[in-house]
Structure formats: C-alpha cells, structure tokens
Write an enzyme that holds these catalytic residues in place. Structure first.
Site, PDB file in Angstrom:
ATOM      1  N   SER A 468      32.496   9.381  35.710  1.00  0.00           N
ATOM      2  CA  SER A 468      31.706   8.167  35.432  1.00  0.00           C
ATOM      3  C   SER A 468      30.711   8.400  34.311  1.00  0.00           C
ATOM      4  O   SER A 468      29.599   7.873  34.334  1.00  0.00           O
ATOM      5  CB  SER A 468      30.978   7.688  36.704  1.00  0.00           C
ATOM      6  N   HIS A 469      31.131   9.196  33.325  1.00  0.00           N
ATOM      7  CA  HIS A 469      30.257   9.545  32.203  1.00  0.00           C
ATOM      8  C   HIS A 469      30.947   9.265  30.868  1.00  0.00           C
ATOM      9  O   HIS A 469      31.205  10.190  30.100  1.00  0.00           O
ATOM     10  CB  HIS A 469      29.885  11.037  32.259  1.00  0.00           C
ATOM     11  N   PRO A 470      31.268   8.017  30.553  1.00  0.00           N
ATOM     12  CA  PRO A 470      31.921   7.755  29.255  1.00  0.00           C
ATOM     13  C   PRO A 470      30.990   8.120  28.103  1.00  0.00           C
ATOM     14  O   PRO A 470      29.790   7.844  28.147  1.00  0.00           O
ATOM     15  CB  PRO A 470      32.212   6.250  29.307  1.00  0.00           C
TER      16      PRO A 470
END
Length: 532
Positions: A468-470
């Site tokens: 969840s770290h674009p």
C-alpha cells in the site's frame, strides 16, 4: 446547518490539491508563513467522533475493508492490468487526512543507500539529493508528526537527536520471536512509529483499541487531519468534496493559472493562485497531470519527459504466520513493536533490501469463523476461548526497482462520476524484487521454525501483496528529459507547479514511505515560500 461554501477564494497565494499528510503539512507550513492558502480535497471531512462507529463497521462481518471509509463506486473506479492485481481502493482513502486515516503508522527513515542505487550497485538511478540533504527535514517531520522510537537499532542511518517520544515496549509475541532470532544471530530492535506512547501535541497516548488499521478512534495515531486542522487555525481554507478535474495553464504554457474543480452537485469552479502544489498521492497525481493535457502538452501537463505515470513502484508485502503447540494468550495489539533491519543494507547488488517485522497476531478471528458456521452466543465465547491467542506471525517489506513499463495511465473505457477516464494501474514487479522476496520468505520461515511454530500460511512468492505504498510516478531528477520534478520538487516544465508526494521518489527502498513524504513536503513548502 450552514451550507458549506465551495466557491473559489478571491485571492490565493497557493492552491494545494489534496488534504492528506503531504497537503496538510505544506498548507500548515505556508499558512504559518503568512500566505493565503486554499486546499482542495476530493473526499469528505471525517470528524473524530465518527471514528468509533467506523471501527465498529470494521468489526462486523457484514462490512468489508472499503466500507469503513466509503471507498468504491464511480468516484473511485480504476483498472488493474499488471502482472499482479493492484487493490487500489484498499490502499487509499479519499478524505481530509488521506490514506493516513488507515495507515499502520510506521515512520522509519530511508537509508543512505536508497538514495544511491546507481552509484553503489549500478541499478536504477540515484536521487538528485542525498540522505544528508534530507536529514534535517526528517528530524523536523518526526517532531511535527510525533514519533515514538528508540535508538536501539544498530542498522539505522545517523540521526541528530532522540525521538520525540519513548518507543512502545516489546509485546509477548516479540519475546517468543526474539528468542528465536537470538538463536539465529538476528538482531531485533524497535520500530519508530507516529503513535503517541504518551500525550503529545494535544493528543492522548495510545489507549489500545488495537484497530490501527483501518481506524484509530482515539486520535493517538497521527494522521494528515492533524496538520489540516493546524493549517486552518493558521488561516488556510480547506474545501472538502471538491474534486479537481484538471489544471489549466497560461497561453505560454510556462505557468499554471487555475485548478478546475467540481462540487458534489457537478458545478465546476476555477481556483486561481500564484503557486500550485499537487499532493494527492502516486496514483491520482499522475492521473491529474494526464487529464490536464492541452495543445501545448498533448501528452499531459508537465510531461515533456514522458515520465508522468511511469516507474510505478510499491513494496511487496509477504506474511508468514504459524501456530505454536501451546496457547500463548497473545492478544491483538494492532501494530508491530519489534522488527529487524539486519537484511536491509547489503554489499552485493542482490538480493535487495527487505525488513522483517513481528506481527502482534492472535490468529484468524474465531468470532467471524463461529458466526460463519452459524454459531451464536455461547458458541462464539467457546470459539474465542479455544483458539484465540496461540498464533505468531511475521511480515516482510521487499524492495522493487523502478521500471518504465510499471505505470499509471488513463483507461478511456471507464469514466468516473464526472466523466473522466479512470486510472489504469499496471503494476509490474520484476525479477529483482522476486529474488529478494525469496530471501525474505526464507528468513521468516526460519524464525517461525526456530520458535517452534507450525507454519499455516505464507504469501506465495509469485503473488505478493501490496504494501500500500505506491511511489515513483512523477520522479525527481536533474535532467528534464528523464524526470518530472527537480530537486526543489518543482516541475521542470511549469515554474509555479510543485509536487509533494511519494510519486517523486526515484527509487523506493523497502522502508515505509510516509516519513519521507513528510520530510519532502517540508522541503517543498520551503521552496514554494521562497518563490512567493
């Protein structure tokens, strides 16, 4: 109740798109310096008093993760066409506070090697700034957010002062896994996190709800709404439910003139300003630039390099869990208190960086299992007593390299609630990340095995979860032909347009990115202030 005024401000020095942690920090910093600031946020305000109800939604089997924060529908439509499905609406939140409304709260710094991948290993590219350049902003970000931590990590990069708060103590499962790591010669230490271990900045100490993801009802965990409130107190204006449709530039194409936004009834307005800052994450930032195409910029605003949307990275997430022969009585704490960064820095180019954290994990929910089997009342109580608290688990975040074919584009076959093409997320993982994942999973299995646990689940190495770290879709660089923004976070193509986001990361390392986003946001605000 007074209707919300969503008409444009007559005068604005700065218009910021996005009210997450980046937008909030930039807004607060600039408003405190005396500038007229307007923030446009696509999502709604989420009052603190509503969060308990949202936590209850999460705990009821009838609701899934996206229900907690009302994500989904036409507004949030997207496509995922990469090698691995990208669950975008589970990774983001549209609302005042942004994705930090449901983040886990970890705030490690990137390591010096993360800024020097090409110089050290001949891989990817170097950042145009060093760890030393960002170091004072890291310290300021830790103070602004409120970070609890300890200087017990022998692998951590150099720092200039102690953490603002003491670290959280190790949990019971930490002691079990820590003993196993000692036998394996693996050093274990605390993890810094933006969660109050004591009262800080007017917010209470953590009260132990254990639901940090997807919602902290107490406000002890930092989220972007903290700085949004501070920005408003300093005079900034924050307009919620104001989706920016496009940015419009002047006739010479050298400056942005206005942000065009739509209110809930579909009315469009133009907010003019002297400076503009995009702070809406690594997916919506490139999407907005691509939607802002014009005759001068037919491939999208600020995209003369062709790099807008390209080089999408995330951290690969791998879970390995197991069950011990004897119950431990471990209850869900809600966040990790111990990790190891022993495998992060490396001499050879492969495997890449990863770190392993110990989950304060009590096992699959026996309540949900009992209800699913038709149980009720005493059946549920018995299930909890029989199976809760005998599990342990680990997580690993794994580094991937930037790839121009991993990217965000526009999907013209679908439109959002205002008729705009939705983002297409094409996440490509690559062999480097998969090789690193193999090493990470083996370390996790070794730890659980040494602890005497029977492994009952492991994320398949070929099918990673998203951290969840674009990151990386409007990368920073010195060369306008290869990057979107310069080291001052200003776009190469437009003199009054800056970007504060993980989208500017040239490489992503394997550390949670939010503290780095905050540090870069403080840096961006400083440069915008100088320009004003």
């Amino acid at each position: 109740m007074t209707a919300t005024d969503r008409t444009p401000s007559d005068r604005a020095d700065v218009c910021i798109v996005g009210a997450g942690p980046a937008g909030g920090i930039v807004a607060h910093s600039l408003a405190e310096r005396g500038h007229e600031v307007v923030v446009l946020e696509a999502g709604p305000r989420v009052p603190l008093e509503e969060r308990l109800e949202r936590m209850e939604r999460h705990q009821r089997p009838a609701h899934d993760w996206t229900d907690v924060w009302d994500m989904g529908g036409d507004r949030d439509a997207y496509s995922s066409t990469g090698d691995v499905d990208y669950p975008l609406n589970r990774t983001r939140i549209k609302g005042v506070g942004g994705t930090t409304l449901h983040w886990i709260g970890y705030t490690p710094r990137l390591h010096p090697k993360d800024f020097e991948m090409e110089s050290r290993y001949g891989l990817a590219t170097d950042w145009p700034i060093s760890y030393g350049d960002l170091r004072p902003y890291y310290a300021e970000a830790e103070s602004e957010m409120g970070v609890a931590g300890s200087e017990d990590n022998p692998f951590a990069p150099p720092r200039e002062a102690s953490f603002p708060m003491e670290a959280f103590p190790p949990s019971h499962s930490d002691s079990i896994l820590g003993e196993a790591c000692e036998e394996l010669d693996i050093d274990v230490h605390s993890v810094p996190q933006a969660r109050n271990s004591e009262g800080y900045d007017g917010r209470s100490a953590c009260v132990g709800y254990g639901t940090c993801t997807p919602v902290c009802p107490s406000g002890a965990k930092y989220d972007g709404s903290v700085h949004v409130r501070k920005a408003e107190e300093a005079g900034a204006r924050v307009v919620d439910r104001a989706q920016v449709q496009r940015l419009e530039h002047g006739p010479d194409g050298e400056r942005v003139e206005a942000a065009v936004y739509a209110t809930p009834d579909g009315t469009e307005h133009r907010q003019e300003a002297r400076q503009f800052v995009i702070a809406c994450g690594a997916i919506e930032t490139p999407r907005l630039l691509l939607l802002s195409q014009s005759e001068t910029y037919p491939d999208g605003l600020a995209n003369s390099s062709g790099a807008v949307g390209r080089y999408l990275m995330d951290h690969l997430l791998y879970l390995v869990t197991g069950q011990l022969p004897e119950p431990t009585g471990q209850h869900q704490v809600g966040f990790t208190t111990s990790v190891t960064h022993q495998f992060y820095d490396h001499e050879e180019e492969t495997p890449g960086s990863f770190f392993v954290g110990f989950l304060n994990y009590a096992g699959p929910s026996p309540v949900e299992a009992a209800l699913g089997d038709g149980g009720w009342g005493d059946d549920v109580t018995t299930a909890v007593g029989r199976s809760y608290g005998g599990h342990i688990g680990t997580e690993a975040l794994v580094e991937q390299l930037p790839d121009p074919n991993s990217r965000v584009t526009l999907d013209d076959s679908q439109t959002d609630d205002h008729g705009n093409p939705v983002p297409d997320v094409h996440w490509t993982v690559g062999d480097y990340a998969r090789a690193t994942a193999e090493k990470a999973i083996q370390v996790q299995r070794d730890i659980l095995s040494e602890a005497g646990a029977r492994v009952d689940y492991a994320t398949p190495d070929h099918s990673p979860l998203s951290g969840s770290h674009p990151m990386g879709t409007t990368r920073m660089g010195e060369d306008p032909a290869e990057s979107v923004v310069d080291p001052r976070l200003r776009t190469h193509d437009l003199a009054n347009l800056s970007i504060a986001s993980s989208s500017v990361f040239p490489t992503g390392g394997a550390m949670n990115p939010t503290l780095t986003i905050a540090a870069l946001s403080l840096k961006a605000a400083e440069h915008v202030d100088a320009a004003l």
